[in-house]
Scaffold this motif. Structure first.
Motif, PDB file in Angstrom:
ATOM      1  N   ALA A 200       0.717  -1.140   0.129  1.00 55.94           N
ATOM      2  CA  ALA A 200      -0.066  -0.148  -0.036  1.00 55.94           C
ATOM      3  C   ALA A 200       0.961   1.302   0.093  1.00 55.94           C
ATOM      4  N   LEU A 201       2.096   1.503   0.798  1.00 57.31           N
ATOM      5  CA  LEU A 201       2.839   2.494   0.810  1.00 57.31           C
ATOM      6  C   LEU A 201       3.614   2.601  -0.432  1.00 57.31           C
ATOM      7  N   SER A 202       4.055   1.536  -1.093  1.00 59.02           N
ATOM      8  CA  SER A 202       4.744   1.817  -2.326  1.00 59.02           C
ATOM      9  C   SER A 202       4.200   2.301  -3.529  1.00 59.02           C
ATOM     10  N   VAL A 203       2.908   2.308  -3.590  1.00 55.63           N
ATOM     11  CA  VAL A 203       2.148   3.003  -4.864  1.00 55.63           C
ATOM     12  C   VAL A 203       1.448   4.310  -4.420  1.00 55.63           C
ATOM     13  N   ILE A 204       2.056   4.936  -3.461  1.00 52.11           N
ATOM     14  CA  ILE A 204       1.699   6.080  -3.169  1.00 52.11           C
ATOM     15  C   ILE A 204       2.626   7.408  -3.835  1.00 52.11           C
ATOM     16  N   PRO A 205       2.103   8.190  -4.664  1.00 52.00           N
ATOM     17  CA  PRO A 205       3.081   9.093  -5.430  1.00 52.00           C
ATOM     18  C   PRO A 205       3.562   9.924  -4.001  1.00 52.00           C
ATOM     19  N   GLY A 206       4.870  10.096  -4.160  1.00 53.12           N
ATOM     20  CA  GLY A 206       5.548  11.084  -3.056  1.00 53.12           C
ATOM     21  C   GLY A 206       6.207  10.254  -1.997  1.00 53.12           C
ATOM     22  N   VAL A 207       5.878   9.000  -1.885  1.00 52.82           N
ATOM     23  CA  VAL A 207       6.595   8.063  -1.070  1.00 52.82           C
ATOM     24  C   VAL A 207       7.845   7.449  -1.832  1.00 52.82           C
ATOM     25  N   VAL A 208       9.126   7.653  -1.422  1.00 50.06           N
ATOM     26  CA  VAL A 208      10.218   7.136  -2.160  1.00 50.06           C
ATOM     27  C   VAL A 208      10.497   5.942  -1.549  1.00 50.06           C
ATOM     28  N   GLU A 209      10.735   5.628  -0.439  1.00 46.37           N
ATOM     29  CA  GLU A 209      10.547   4.228   0.106  1.00 46.37           C
ATOM     30  C   GLU A 209      10.151   4.054   1.544  1.00 46.37           C
ATOM     31  N   HIS A 210       9.984   2.885   1.806  1.00 44.34           N
ATOM     32  CA  HIS A 210       9.413   2.713   3.241  1.00 44.34           C
ATOM     33  C   HIS A 210      10.356   1.694   4.024  1.00 44.34           C
ATOM     34  N   GLY A 211      10.366   1.731   5.098  1.00 43.57           N
ATOM     35  CA  GLY A 211      11.213   0.726   6.117  1.00 43.57           C
ATOM     36  C   GLY A 211      10.838  -0.457   6.402  1.00 43.57           C
ATOM     37  N   LEU A 212       9.941  -0.953   5.692  1.00 39.41           N
ATOM     38  CA  LEU A 212       9.798  -2.503   5.725  1.00 39.41           C
ATOM     39  C   LEU A 212      10.333  -3.343   4.919  1.00 39.41           C
TER      40      LEU A 212
END
Length: 234
Positions: A200-212
């Motif tokens: 879910a986080l990976s497809v949000i525009p503006g999100v470069v990367e997440h810590g999972l």
């Protein structure tokens, strides 16, 4: 002071176990953070004794440390495939899923991990958890459109039944990553489905990367008071 010294001793013991995986001629990824610093220090001692390796750093801080120890460094552009990355974690669960990014280097850490044939995690026992999420999940975002991106993240969390507080790291003077981005720390308490949240986080525009970090670690060395236990294997 004694508790802090004991924690550092445990971190170093985990790092020492990971060092046993290093063979002459290896291409290594060097992690970022307090535990990874111990591994770089120990690797530097081996290099001084004649060990031949080539390494890529996951942050400017690690690069400076490694250069100071005369560890041969290069980049992923010149050496795009690595044999092994050794890095710490803010949390590691029994399935070797991780939360990383407490040191702010999650983007480069994940790029380096993805370029590696194997990843070994080093941590003290406080980082081993039954379920991820007590440690705030870092999400690296571009500064442009921050408020909008934040709202999209909040909606995604609510849609997964995992609402939480999002805190801009650094507050009024935001922490800036090596890539020039900001970090939103998501205080979730517990993550019921790390895979769904990552998607879910990976497809949000503006999100470069997440810590999972899911599917990257092959082995983890967890240093307890009496021994270093191993999760998984290479």
């Amino acid at each position: 002071m004694a508790a802090n010294q004991d924690s550092e001793r445990l971190k170093r013991e985990a790092a020492r176990r990971a060092l046993d995986l290093v063979e002459p001629g290896m291409r290594l990824g060097l992690g970022t953070g307090t535990t990874a610093r111990h591994f770089v220090d120990l690797l530097g001692e081996k290099v001084a004794q004649g060990l031949k390796v080539r390494c890529v750093a996951t942050s400017e801080a690690t690069l400076a440390q490694a250069k100071g120890l005369n560890i041969p460094m290069t980049t992923l552009d010149d050496m795009p495939e690595l044999d092994l990355t050794v890095d710490g974690a803010d949390e590691v669960d029994p399935e070797l899923r991780l939360i990383k990014g407490g040191g702010g280097a999650l983007l480069r850490e994940k790029i380096v991990a993805a370029a590696s044939l194997s990843m070994a995690v080093i941590a003290d026992a406080s980082k081993a958890v039954a379920r991820l999420g007590a440690f705030p999940l870092p999400v690296e975002v571009v500064p442009f459109g921050l408020v909008s991106t934040r709202r999209h993240i909040e909606k995604a969390l609510e849609g997964l039944g995992a609402p939480g507080e999002l805190v801009l790291r650094g507050g009024p003077k935001p922490f800036v990553t090596d890539g020039g981005h900001f970090i939103l720390d998501c205080r979730l308490g517990a993550i019921a489905d790390p895979e769904r949240l990552a998607a879910a986080l990976s497809v949000i525009p503006g999100v470069v990367e997440h810590g999972l970090f899911i599917g990257y670690a092959r082995v983890a060395f967890i240093a307890g008071a009496d021994a270093v236990r191993t999760l998984g294997r290479l």
